[in-house]
Design an enzyme around this catalytic site. Structure first.
Site, PDB file in Angstrom:
ATOM      1  N   LYS A  21       0.832  -1.144   0.136  1.00  0.00           N
ATOM      2  CA  LYS A  21       0.098  -0.053  -0.014  1.00  0.00           C
ATOM      3  C   LYS A  21       0.865   1.501   0.126  1.00  0.00           C
ATOM      4  O   LYS A  21       0.473   2.330   0.688  1.00  0.00           O
ATOM      5  CB  LYS A  21      -0.946  -0.083   1.194  1.00  0.00           C
ATOM      6  CG  LYS A  21      -1.889  -1.208   1.307  1.00  0.00           C
ATOM      7  CD  LYS A  21      -2.847  -1.077   2.428  1.00  0.00           C
ATOM      8  CE  LYS A  21      -3.620  -2.286   2.434  1.00  0.00           C
ATOM      9  NZ  LYS A  21      -4.627  -2.574   1.109  1.00  0.00           N
ATOM     10  N   CYS A  22       1.897   1.320  -0.889  1.00  0.00           N
ATOM     11  CA  CYS A  22       2.885   2.258  -1.104  1.00  0.00           C
ATOM     12  C   CYS A  22       2.844   2.802  -2.205  1.00  0.00           C
ATOM     13  O   CYS A  22       2.574   2.226  -3.264  1.00  0.00           O
ATOM     14  CB  CYS A  22       4.125   1.726  -0.735  1.00  0.00           C
ATOM     15  SG  CYS A  22       5.768   2.848  -0.731  1.00  0.00           S
ATOM     16  N   GLY A  23       3.160   4.379  -2.415  1.00  0.00           N
ATOM     17  CA  GLY A  23       3.097   4.852  -3.721  1.00  0.00           C
ATOM     18  C   GLY A  23       4.020   4.270  -4.505  1.00  0.00           C
ATOM     19  O   GLY A  23       4.018   4.283  -6.041  1.00  0.00           O
ATOM     20  N   LEU A  24       5.184   3.493  -4.094  1.00  0.00           N
ATOM     21  CA  LEU A  24       6.137   2.924  -4.789  1.00  0.00           C
ATOM     22  C   LEU A  24       5.659   1.370  -5.155  1.00  0.00           C
ATOM     23  O   LEU A  24       6.459   0.499  -5.931  1.00  0.00           O
ATOM     24  CB  LEU A  24       7.576   2.679  -4.019  1.00  0.00           C
ATOM     25  CG  LEU A  24       8.284   4.173  -3.760  1.00  0.00           C
ATOM     26  CD1 LEU A  24       9.391   4.125  -3.062  1.00  0.00           C
ATOM     27  CD2 LEU A  24       8.142   5.061  -4.962  1.00  0.00           C
ATOM     28  N   THR A  25       4.399   0.750  -4.806  1.00  0.00           N
ATOM     29  CA  THR A  25       4.200  -0.615  -4.975  1.00  0.00           C
ATOM     30  C   THR A  25       4.276  -0.895  -6.374  1.00  0.00           C
ATOM     31  O   THR A  25       4.568  -1.971  -6.767  1.00  0.00           O
ATOM     32  CB  THR A  25       2.748  -0.680  -4.317  1.00  0.00           C
ATOM     33  OG1 THR A  25       2.938  -0.718  -3.106  1.00  0.00           O
ATOM     34  CG2 THR A  25       2.240  -2.205  -4.615  1.00  0.00           C
TER      35      THR A  25
END
Length: 169
Positions: A42-46
């Site tokens: 659940k990360c912007g980098l996922t």
């Protein structure tokens, strides 16, 4: 056996569990280049999962593997159970590379794997604590850390791909 394996400094000599239970047995990667990445769902980098999977597919037959290490230390961005993490990675990004149990990468509870990794500096000179999800460490065929990449470095960036190709020979 390499020097790293003999003196116990190789990250691949650390015990860690597999995401699906049981030991991950990192020693089975001896002689391979391994990209160790702390991951989160659940990360912007996922979306980097997609590039990591493409690296896995492109180089696996040449002695390379990606190893995902889930971590929930950065704003709780990996809250799921092992089963939820596995289902998300498979269904959303088609991940086939191995994943370990969820661990802590910083602080008092830092896993021994990251104790061995964090002393290595990236090209910008950063060593020590993991800065965010998707920080990457490239382990050479000899079991030694050969490169560290910031979380923002895309898996298929020119610099990372060049390091992988050099590591696999």
């Amino acid at each position: 056996m390499t020097t790293a394996e003999n003196n116990g400094t190789s990250p691949l000599g650390v015990g860690i569990g597999a995401l699906d239970g049981g030991p991950a047995d990192l020693a089975r990667y001896a002689g391979r280049a391994v990209l160790i990445v702390n991951v989160a769902s659940k990360c912007g980098l996922t979306p980097q999962y997609a590039g990591l999977e493409r690296l896995q597919e492109r180089y696996a037959e040449r002695g390379f593997t990606v190893l995902g290490v889930p971590c929930n230390q950065f704003l709780g961005q990996e809250p799921g159970s092992a089963r939820e993490i596995a289902e998300f990675c498979s269904a959303t990004y088609g991940v086939t590379f191995p994943m370990t149990e969820k661990v802590e990468v910083n602080g008092e509870g830092r896993h021994a794997l990251y104790e061995r990794l964090t002393g290595f500096a990236d090209a910008g000179g950063h060593s020590g604590d993991i800065r965010w999800n998707f920080e990457k460490f490239l382990i050479g065929r000899d079991g030694e850390v050969v490169a560290r990449f910031s979380p923002q470095t895309e898996p298929e960036s020119e610099e990372l791909v060049a390091a992988v190709e050099k590591a696999i020979g």
